[in-house]
Structures are given as structure tokens and as C-alpha cells.
Design an enzyme around this catalytic site. Sequence first.
Site, PDB file in Angstrom:
ATOM      1  N   GLY A  89       0.967  -1.295   0.044  1.00  0.00           N
ATOM      2  CA  GLY A  89      -0.151   0.042  -0.038  1.00  0.00           C
ATOM      3  C   GLY A  89       0.817   1.237   0.146  1.00  0.00           C
ATOM      4  O   GLY A  89       2.055   1.066  -0.015  1.00  0.00           O
ATOM      5  N   LYS A 134       4.153   0.171 -10.038  1.00  0.00           N
ATOM      6  CA  LYS A 134       4.160   1.623 -10.069  1.00  0.00           C
ATOM      7  C   LYS A 134       5.603   2.117  -9.609  1.00  0.00           C
ATOM      8  O   LYS A 134       5.976   3.469 -10.008  1.00  0.00           O
ATOM      9  CB  LYS A 134       3.392   1.963  -8.618  1.00  0.00           C
ATOM     10  CG  LYS A 134       3.602   1.175  -7.248  1.00  0.00           C
ATOM     11  CD  LYS A 134       4.892   1.819  -6.822  1.00  0.00           C
ATOM     12  CE  LYS A 134       4.935   1.045  -5.353  1.00  0.00           C
ATOM     13  NZ  LYS A 134       6.205   1.698  -4.462  1.00  0.00           N
ATOM     14  N   ASP A 182      -0.680   3.333  -3.754  1.00  0.00           N
ATOM     15  CA  ASP A 182       0.719   3.404  -3.847  1.00  0.00           C
ATOM     16  C   ASP A 182       1.304   4.025  -4.947  1.00  0.00           C
ATOM     17  O   ASP A 182       2.534   4.547  -4.800  1.00  0.00           O
ATOM     18  CB  ASP A 182       1.040   1.749  -3.802  1.00  0.00           C
ATOM     19  CG  ASP A 182       2.285   1.271  -3.200  1.00  0.00           C
ATOM     20  OD1 ASP A 182       3.081   2.128  -3.003  1.00  0.00           O
ATOM     21  OD2 ASP A 182       2.473   0.253  -3.263  1.00  0.00           O
ATOM     22  N   ASN A 231      12.656   5.591  -5.857  1.00  0.00           N
ATOM     23  CA  ASN A 231      12.416   5.478  -7.422  1.00  0.00           C
ATOM     24  C   ASN A 231      12.131   6.785  -8.161  1.00  0.00           C
ATOM     25  O   ASN A 231      12.877   7.270  -9.291  1.00  0.00           O
ATOM     26  CB  ASN A 231      11.214   4.472  -7.936  1.00  0.00           C
ATOM     27  CG  ASN A 231      11.449   3.241  -7.543  1.00  0.00           C
ATOM     28  OD1 ASN A 231      12.178   2.442  -8.204  1.00  0.00           O
ATOM     29  ND2 ASN A 231      11.048   2.797  -6.326  1.00  0.00           N
ATOM     30  N   VAL A 252      18.494  -0.180  -2.926  1.00  0.00           N
ATOM     31  CA  VAL A 252      18.009  -0.851  -4.005  1.00  0.00           C
ATOM     32  C   VAL A 252      16.952   0.157  -4.677  1.00  0.00           C
ATOM     33  O   VAL A 252      16.346   0.850  -3.898  1.00  0.00           O
ATOM     34  CB  VAL A 252      17.298  -2.185  -3.597  1.00  0.00           C
ATOM     35  CG1 VAL A 252      16.752  -2.665  -4.886  1.00  0.00           C
ATOM     36  CG2 VAL A 252      18.533  -3.092  -3.229  1.00  0.00           C
TER      37      VAL A 252
END
Length: 338
Positions: free
Chosen positions: A139, A194, A247, A259, A282
Site C-alpha cells: 500500500g 508503480k 501506492d 524510485n 536498491v
Amino acid sequence: MTQKKVAILGAGSWGTGLALVLADNNHKPVIWGNLDKIVNEINESHTNSHYLPDIILPTEVKATLSLDEAIDGAEIVVIAIPTNAMRIVCKQLNEALKEPTILVHVSKGIEPETNLRMSEVIEEEIDAAKRKALVVLSGPSHAEEVALRHPTTLCASCKDLSAAEIVQDRFINNNLRIYTNDDVIGAEIGGALKNIIALGAGISDGLGYGDNAKAALMTRGMAEITRLGVAVGSNPQTFYGLTGIGDLIVTCTSVHSRNWRAGNMLGKGENLDEVLEKMGMVVEGVRTAKAVHGWAKKLDIDMPITESIYAILFENKDAREAVDLLMGREKKIEKESF
């Protein structure tokens, strides 16, 4: 509530944040980590400064280097590790588990070599007799905000809703609201894909484009996510919920998002290797973009935004040129058939 032991595999920001929640709920969280420095810091200083700076952990949060010690007597095992380590860790967990246990994973990604979702990787590596249930906890959430006890909502998804409700009961409190759902595929597709769109949002911001561009990218990106999700068995309604649009919003609009930050640097002209080195953590969207690139072609799913982001990441496509190509595509009607 009766105190329960919960093992958390992974001493990163998310594993540590969830351990804090469990301690707040009077449970007994034990984090399994693989670095002496972090394990010792959690036990001795009650901090995890690399992943959650300035957060003081409850003294009930413990850490260990021993997988056997972490899972011994645990009602639930939470797998909170990067997707590229999922298979090897699950092999270890399969050897260590002695009895059927509820497994929960919070990892958002797709395995590039196989196009498998993380629950499918877990099912391949952990014997069915050792899995009482497999729950996806996902979520709109940043570990930093969960650790600060800011209001957050998640969804526990499992084919067996009674198992999802057990996870719901262990984690829910006044700061963290947990819903349940039975669409595991949708939760995993939304959570993984996403991250690709968040890279795109960061690239857009790095290029200096405004809110209009980012809103368009997010909206049409959600259409691409839903297309692929429905093609592999998701309920389209799942993508309107927490594990879908929820999300996507939080990951595309926050400086907490790895990201988004990585995409922002790419948009400002840095190359991928430089970005990943600077991040030091990561960036799941990079790995997922590689997986989905081939997957979408195999399934013949139209995903132009995803393909453009792949080209920027792996084919040295100029970001502005990629945007120009997207804007110059053949005109279409905005209508999806699911």
C-alpha cells in the site's frame, strides 16, 4: 491482546519500521539481518541510523544474525528484503522452517528472468507444507513515515482472508490502518509496476516539466499497470485502491521515494550507473522495468510509457526525445475494456 513473536527477515528501512509497529502493539519482533554493524546497533543503541536516521526504536525490537533464532517460535515470518535476494533467502528459510507458518512479504517487484511475482517465487522455494498462508502486505507507505508514527494505510492481501485478518490484527493500531483483500495478483502487480512509473515521474520533474506532465504520466501509467494486471488475472477494481492508485500516488510524488529520486537524477542528465551508485540502496523500478519490458511484449500489452522508461534506462534514449515521442503518438480514445 496476547503477545506474539514475529520474525522479520531484513534489517532495512521497511523491516525496521514494521518491527517498530509490532513493538508498539506489544508484540515481540525479532529482525534477522546479515550485517554485524546494523544488528549490533539495533540491539545496543536501539537505532538503525543507515536506514532510519533519527528514529529511536522501542527496546522490545531485537535483532539477530541467526535465521534459526529469528524464526524460532514465530507465529508470522515477514519477508522484507530486496527482490533480487528473494529466491536465495527463501531457500534458506525453507531449510530453517520446522512447522507451518504464516508468511508475509512486503517486497515490490518482478523477477526479470522468469516474470514471476514475489509470491510465486516464494511458492517455488518454500514447501507448501511449511506455508500456513502467504500474505502480501502492501500500500501507499514510506517506512520513514511509518517509523514516525504518521497515519498510514496498508492492505493485507491473501486468498485466505482469515490469514489476512490475522496479519491485520497484529499490525493495526491508531497510526497504521490495515484493510484486507483477496486479490494477491493485483496487489503485487500494482506494488511492483508503480515503481516504473515513479521513475518516470522523477525523470519528468528532473527535466523541469510541471504538474500537468506528471499528472498525465501517472494517469496513463495507471492504465498501463491495469492492462497488464488484468491480463494476468487481477481484478481491475484492485487498481483503484490502496495497492494500486494509492501506492502510485505516494511513490510518484514524494522525495522519500527511491524510485522518484533516481528518476529525478536521470532527468537531470546523470547516467544510470552514477545514479545507482549515489543511491546506495536498491531501486526496484530499474529491475522491474527490465522484467516488464519483455513480459509486456510476450503478452502483447501496449505499455508505451513503460517502454519509454526502459529505453531511457537501458538503451541510452534521451529523456526529452522519449517524451516527444510519447506526445507525438497516434491519437486515441481514452477508454479501456476490461
